[in-house]
Design an enzyme around this catalytic site. Structure first.
Site, short mmCIF file in Angstrom:
data_model
loop_
_atom_site.label_atom_id
_atom_site.label_comp_id
_atom_site.label_asym_id
_atom_site.label_seq_id
_atom_site.Cartn_x
_atom_site.Cartn_y
_atom_site.Cartn_z
N CYS A 175 0.91 -1.08 0.13
CA CYS A 175 0.01 0.26 -0.09
C CYS A 175 0.83 1.16 0.00
CB CYS A 175 -0.77 0.01 1.25
SG CYS A 175 -1.87 -1.49 1.39
N HIS A 179 1.24 5.07 -1.57
CA HIS A 179 0.51 5.99 -0.84
C HIS A 179 1.59 6.69 0.40
CE1 HIS A 179 -3.29 6.12 -2.54
NE2 HIS A 179 -3.34 4.61 -2.54
N ARG A 223 -12.94 -0.13 -1.96
CA ARG A 223 -11.80 0.76 -2.30
C ARG A 223 -10.46 -0.21 -1.81
NH1 ARG A 223 -9.90 3.58 -5.71
NH2 ARG A 223 -8.68 1.66 -5.54
N CYS A 227 -7.38 -2.06 -4.18
CA CYS A 227 -6.00 -1.66 -4.09
C CYS A 227 -5.29 -3.10 -3.95
CB CYS A 227 -5.89 -0.94 -2.72
SG CYS A 227 -6.29 0.83 -2.68
#
Length: 266
Positions: A175, A179, A223, A227
């Site tokens: 992730c 991000h 969401r 991802c």
């Protein structure tokens, strides 16, 4: 509804055509602001409220006695405190896990029935997404207040943190690959640096959201599942403890944000 959606998509296409313009992000922000007062998510919210109050399942019960953490039937501000530890299940649960629990235990649905169609599509609407839209809207304007006081909450947070930074899969992604630094984007989409609290708050407080490109309200579950898919990871089971732990980590880092969901996304 179809005409409204066609106009919405047309407006989005107009914005997307400005890819050569370095201020495209500003233009998208203006576009969202123009549509903010007519967010189609309101339709999901209304249907979700009807489903919350409707007697369904073998037990012919509504969900009005579902305890989301603030007492049976209390919806105001409940989402702003989720995920959280629930004594009756002895585990940390996010909104969608808790809804499954209530649909099973109050309405008498089987686990399979309670998780049926978690994500809607054209001609196949999701009751779960409608319920999530309604319950999220019940915390609009309230500050996110996530507890990690209970040992189980603290453990969920730490597991979620490990998941966020865990690299694997064919692309060796995590992730954090997308991000954890500033200035990253995919096509027109800016990728928020979730290590920045301001960015984390802005991102988390606007999910769930109506996604113009999909014509559906999408929950945090959707969401995060998406991802994982884009990282080429195995997609976790719906309402899994993995998703709850990751949600706990993201929610805690966004603590104090003013909820503004369901919002509007591309």
């Amino acid at each position: 509804m179809s005409v409204c959606l066609m106009l919405t998509l047309s407006a989005l296409s107009s914005v997307q055509a400005q890819t050569a313009n370095p201020s495209s992000s500003d233009e998208i922000a203006k576009y969202r602001q123009m549509l903010a007062d007519g967010n189609p998510a309101e339709l999901w919210e209304m249907r979700g409220q009807e489903l919350w109050q409707k007697k369904l399942g073998p037990n012919q019960q509504s969900l009005e006695q579902c305890d989301l953490g603030k007492g049976p039937g209390v919806t105001k501000g409940a989402y702003a405190e989720l995920p959280r530890y629930f004594k009756d299940t002895n585990k940390v649960m996010d909104l969608e896990q808790r809804l499954m629990h209530c649909r099973i235990n109050l309405q008498g649905l089987t686990p399979e029935q309670a998780r049926k169609t978690p994500f809607g599509s054209a001609g196949n609407p999701s009751d779960i997404e409608a319920l999530v839209a309604f319950l999220t809207a019940e915390s609009r304007g309230m500050k996110l207040a996530i507890s990690t006081k209970h040992p189980a909450e603290k453990q969920a947070y730490e597991i979620g943190k490990k998941i966020f930074y865990y690299r694997a899969g064919s692309h060796d992604f995590s992730c954090a690959s997308c991000h954890s630094s500033d200035g990253q984007r995919i096509r027109l989409q800016d990728l928020p640096n979730l290590n920045n609290k301001t960015n984390a708050q802005a991102a988390y407080s606007t999910w769930p959201a109506y996604r113009v490109s999909q014509g559906e309200v999408r929950s945090m579950q959707h969401r995060l599942n998406d991802c994982f898919r884009q990282q080429r990871f195995p997609v976790p089971d719906y309402a899994s403890d993995t998703i709850t732990a990751l949600t706990m980590f993201l929610a805690k880092f966004a603590d104090g944000a003013v909820m503004n969901a369901p919002a509007l996304k591309r």
